[in-house]
Design an enzyme around this catalytic site. Structure first.
Site, PDB file in Angstrom:
ATOM      1  N   SER A 187      -3.487   8.669  -3.378  1.00  0.00           N
ATOM      2  CA  SER A 187      -4.939   8.377  -3.862  1.00  0.00           C
ATOM      3  C   SER A 187      -5.690   9.496  -3.070  1.00  0.00           C
ATOM      4  O   SER A 187      -5.357  10.013  -2.083  1.00  0.00           O
ATOM      5  CB  SER A 187      -5.237   7.186  -3.275  1.00  0.00           C
ATOM      6  OG  SER A 187      -4.662   6.073  -3.936  1.00  0.00           O
ATOM      7  N   GLN A 214       2.794   7.488   1.728  1.00  0.00           N
ATOM      8  CA  GLN A 214       2.502   7.983   0.440  1.00  0.00           C
ATOM      9  C   GLN A 214       1.115   8.619   0.252  1.00  0.00           C
ATOM     10  O   GLN A 214       0.199   8.121   0.516  1.00  0.00           O
ATOM     11  CB  GLN A 214       2.598   6.989  -0.200  1.00  0.00           C
ATOM     12  CG  GLN A 214       2.602   7.109  -1.854  1.00  0.00           C
ATOM     13  CD  GLN A 214       1.696   5.981  -2.498  1.00  0.00           C
ATOM     14  OE1 GLN A 214       0.634   5.847  -2.107  1.00  0.00           O
ATOM     15  NE2 GLN A 214       2.268   5.321  -3.614  1.00  0.00           N
ATOM     16  N   GLU A 259       7.660   0.243  -7.015  1.00  0.00           N
ATOM     17  CA  GLU A 259       6.811  -0.436  -6.291  1.00  0.00           C
ATOM     18  C   GLU A 259       6.747  -1.885  -6.814  1.00  0.00           C
ATOM     19  O   GLU A 259       6.656  -2.805  -6.023  1.00  0.00           O
ATOM     20  CB  GLU A 259       5.559   0.274  -6.086  1.00  0.00           C
ATOM     21  CG  GLU A 259       4.490  -0.677  -5.431  1.00  0.00           C
ATOM     22  CD  GLU A 259       2.889   0.038  -5.469  1.00  0.00           C
ATOM     23  OE1 GLU A 259       2.827   0.763  -6.337  1.00  0.00           O
ATOM     24  OE2 GLU A 259       2.306  -0.074  -4.528  1.00  0.00           O
ATOM     25  N   GLU A 293      -9.093  -4.750 -12.275  1.00  0.00           N
ATOM     26  CA  GLU A 293      -9.803  -4.465 -13.694  1.00  0.00           C
ATOM     27  C   GLU A 293      -8.802  -3.380 -14.449  1.00  0.00           C
ATOM     28  O   GLU A 293      -8.621  -3.660 -15.643  1.00  0.00           O
ATOM     29  CB  GLU A 293     -11.124  -3.572 -13.797  1.00  0.00           C
ATOM     30  CG  GLU A 293     -12.313  -4.562 -13.052  1.00  0.00           C
ATOM     31  CD  GLU A 293     -12.128  -4.950 -11.825  1.00  0.00           C
ATOM     32  OE1 GLU A 293     -11.450  -4.375 -10.823  1.00  0.00           O
ATOM     33  OE2 GLU A 293     -12.800  -6.016 -11.499  1.00  0.00           O
ATOM     34  N   SER A 308      -1.296   4.234   4.184  1.00  0.00           N
ATOM     35  CA  SER A 308      -0.836   3.476   5.178  1.00  0.00           C
ATOM     36  C   SER A 308       0.189   4.189   6.146  1.00  0.00           C
ATOM     37  O   SER A 308       0.692   4.943   5.319  1.00  0.00           O
ATOM     38  CB  SER A 308      -0.299   2.169   4.901  1.00  0.00           C
ATOM     39  OG  SER A 308      -0.344   1.961   3.447  1.00  0.00           O
TER      40      SER A 308
END
Lengths: 400, 361
Positions: free
Chosen positions: A122, A119, A237, A370, A154
């Site tokens: 990010s 994927q 997910e 957070e 990953s």
């Protein structure tokens, strides 16, 4: 996904189909890959998928009927832990947004584990604020040309294909200028480098994309609609989390409790109190997971799923931290700093020092604690969001 | 075993909850409570009869053939969630749970216990254990004639008094009941003195000890549901207030520093619900590891209720510190509940013993 097909098979029919399939393909004498391909063709891969794409339009819950029959017969599985991103994230998105040709090309080798997926979401500059991503995709005839950098990927070094989101319209506000693609990881413009982490090993990768060419046929959803498509990926997910029953002391707390029982010479009163605090918290977290599982089985999914990851991260960190202290002199040692490339990650594997360091990632990966607290506060409790100044500004004008 | 616990709510339980919630909203809102808690009669007149007899909540733990409703700890737990939400002064946990469970343990062997059980189960008689509210299930209650901090003694018709030679049922008029000023004004306390020779003996010392322990275990286990309801209510009130209250030209609930605190309380409440449901179902099933499940629920839920109530006061700011706002009713109940049926540390010791996590020598 919609409900079961009107002519969808029920539990008895699925059981009979599975038995007939096993008779025709005896696990003991059938090659593993052949067996998995045949299982896909028989619609017994994921029964809630459409016929012809590995399923039979049956209710998702009935997969358990098929799996139980296959397990009882000692059939090989597709090693779901190795291909989790493909199964949990890529497949539902391909199913929802892919053309017929795309679905037929990709789903079978994905499910059978012949093609690993990763994927590419990010970026170094887009973590919690994923929609700010800056990897560019520019249209060039029938293709898109992609340049940029992705991180924390990953399986990138094992992957044949990737799901990718990239900026296609820098003049639009950030959520509206993103497009979703399937990226060929063998393209010469793709460079994968291991990303060494604080444990010493490299589970993840950095992926550099330089002039990568993607055919427009491998776009999922409309140009500029990639953020919405990505929600399908991320929603699935979360659905894929949670599943099996966990026994008491099933997670990291079991390691700590075992050490406590085996090593009476290490015990102190202060550590005892903290151990009991954490044991109670871990047992309550287990019961919370069990309650969530029972809700899902009863068809009453609740927002409690968001609680699980937050609690899991805090507990793992506190438990492994206590374990290092409990071990005293041994807590000063570390098993192995060599940069290995583990294929599977076991949070409870290796030594206490490793668990302590690896669990630091639990409150960062897959949404920081957070951000998850914000999500709980806003979506579950209905609290107002912070005032925002990034929603209607063209992406190119945002501070970076 | 916990693997077979049912942690959800049934439709019957949802219906019971709705009935209790409607009754309390109608008759025992916080202004009613604030008007009464400093008087000699903090209990709302007629409320006990409506809850215990008309709704039938007093007899939930008692089989029909013994004069009850033939339900279980699961339903009683739902009643307690609602009583915790509304911080209602009624002798439910004391009479309909702890004393009732004690009598249930004795009813087969003792005709007077069976008779009293039937009277308690229809709500007409209120019985309370004459032990301090802070007595843990595995503690030995004091055997002296004078016992301090007996919860709901001012409402009791009968005191169940443990003595060296067994358990006695003492009519309230034969006991000295001196009200004490409680931290939690919604759960009246009294010093209870029952002189030797008064009352009817229900059981010898050994059976009495086991019965009282069973009563206190049910009390501790279902207290977790009261704490759950209280915590949930505190969170709801806090969320509602911080959405409406504006400072710095924004709802204060939009500040991340406050949102994260409320989200944390929500996580705690989610855990408390699983723990409290587990305790109620383990008690209902008579699961062999019910004492461990109860100890886990108490160790966890007492902390959650106090935290939710403390956050409620703090996040309300000045208004939360006033007598007119109900936040203090919840805070005082939560803090007193932390000691009820044994403090959290005591329950942790039970966990240590039952889960084989021994203390250092």
């Amino acid at each position: 996904m919609t409900g079961p097909h009107p002519t969808a098979p029920g539990a008895d029919e699925l059981r009979a189909l599975t038995r007939a399939f096993l008779d025709a393909h005896p696990p003991a004498t059938t090659d593993r890959t052949d067996f998995l391909r045949a299982r896909f063709d028989a619609g017994l891969a994921w029964v809630h998928y459409p016929a012809g794409l590995g399923g039979l339009d049956a209710p998702r819950a009935l997969q358990a009927v098929v799996d139980a029959e296959l397990a009882a017969a000692g059939a090989p599985d597709n090693d779901p832990r190795r291909i989790g991103i493909g199964l949990g994230m890529a497949a539902p998105t391909l199913l929802a947004y892919g053309s017929d040709e795309v679905k037929r090309r990709f789903l079978k080798p994905l499910w059978a584990g012949e093609e690993v997926w990763c994927q590419l979401f990010s970026e170094p500059g887009a973590g919690s604020d994923l929609a700010a991503l800056g990897t560019r995709a520019v249209r060039d005839g029938d293709h898109w040309v992609v340049d940029g950098q992705k991180v924390w990927t990953s399986s990138a070094h094992l992957a044949r294909w990737a799901i990718l989101i990239a900026r296609t319209d820098p003049d639009a506000p950030k959520h509206r200028g993103i497009t979703y693609f399937v990226c060929d990881m063998t393209d010469p413009g793709v460079e994968v480098r291991p990303l060494r982490q604080i444990t010493g090993e490299a589970e993840f990768n950095e992926v550099f994309l330089t002039g990568v060419r993607i055919p427009d046929a491998h776009r999922l959803g409309e140009a500029g609609d990639g953020w919405r498509v990505a929600q399908t990926t991320l929603m699935n997910e979360r659905v894929s989390i949670g599943g099996a029953r966990v026994p008491r002391e099933g997670g990291m707390i079991g390691k700590l409790a075992a050490t406590w029982r085996e090593r009476p010479e290490l015990r102190t009163h202060e550590l005892h109190r903290r151990l009991l605090d954490l044991w109670v918290d871990a047992e309550v977290a287990r019961l919370t997971g069990e309650r969530l599982r029972q809700q899902l089985v009863a068809g009453q999914p609740g927002p409690e799923g968001s609680a699980m990851k937050l609690g899991f991260a805090r507990l793992n960190q506190a438990i492994s931290g206590l374990e290092v202290e409990l071990l005293g002199d041994e807590g000063l040692l570390y098993g192995e700093w060599a940069m290995t490339r583990p294929e599977l990650v076991d949070f409870t594997g290796r030594d206490a020092g490793y668990r302590y360091l690896r669990s630091k990632g639990n409150s960062i990966e897959g949404g920081t604690s957070e951000v998850l607290l914000n999500i709980v506060a806003e979506r579950v409790l209905g609290l107002p969001s912070e005032p925002r100044n990034d929603k209607d500004v063209p992406w190119k004008d945002l501070a970076r | 075993m916990t693997d077979r616990l049912d942690l959800l709510y049934s439709e019957t339980e949802d219906d019971l909850r709705a009935a209790v919630r409607a009754l309390l909203a109608d008759r025992a809102g916080h202004t009613v409570l604030l008007d009464r808690i400093e008087t000699d009669a903090p209990y709302v007149p007629g409320l006990w009869k409506s809850l215990a007899t008309d709704i039938g909540a007093a007899g939930l733990l008692v089989p029909e053939k013994l004069g009850g409703q033939g339900a279980s700890h699961r339903e009683a737990a739902v009643v307690l969630e609602e009583l915790g939400r509304a911080v209602t002064p009624v002798p439910y946990l004391t009479s309909a749970v702890a004393a009732t469970e004690t009598l249930l343990a004795l009813a087969a062997e003792s005709a007077p216990a069976a008779g009293l059980l039937a009277a308690v189960a229809d709500g007409g008689t209120v019985a309370v254990l004459a032990v301090p509210l802070s007595t843990a299930p595995d503690a030995d209650p004091p055997h002296g004639p004078a016992v301090p901090a007996v919860a709901d003694a001012p409402a009791a018709d009968v005191l169940l008094a443990p003595r060296a030679d067994g358990l006695y049922a003492v009519p309230a008029e034969e006991a000295a009941i001196e009200p004490q000023t409680p931290l939690d004004l919604t759960r009246p306390l009294a010093r209870v003195t029952t002189e030797p020779g008064t009352g009817t003996r229900l059981a010898g010392p050994e059976a009495a000890r086991a019965a009282v322990r069973r009563g206190l275990l049910a009390g501790a286990g279902l207290l977790a549901s009261e704490q759950l309801g209280l915590a949930e209510r505190c969170l709801e009130d806090t969320v509602r207030y911080t959405r409406e209250r504006h400072q710095f030209n924004r709802p204060v609930g939009s500040f991340q520093a406050l949102k994260h605190r409320m989200a944390q309380v929500w996580l705690d409440v989610v855990g408390a619900r699983a723990a409290a449901r587990a305790a109620a179902d383990a008690l209902a099933q008579g699961a062999p590891d019910a004492p461990l499940t109860v100890a886990v629920a108490q160790a966890y839920c007492s902390r959650v209720a106090v935290r939710a109530a403390e956050e409620c006061v703090q996040l309300h700011g000045g208004i939360g510190m006033t007598w007119e706002h109900p936040a203090h009713l919840a805070l005082k109940r939560a803090k007193a509940d932390q000691l009820a049926f044994g403090p959290a540390g005591r329950h942790q010791d039970t966990v240590a013993a039952l889960a084989d996590l021994p203390a250092p020598r």
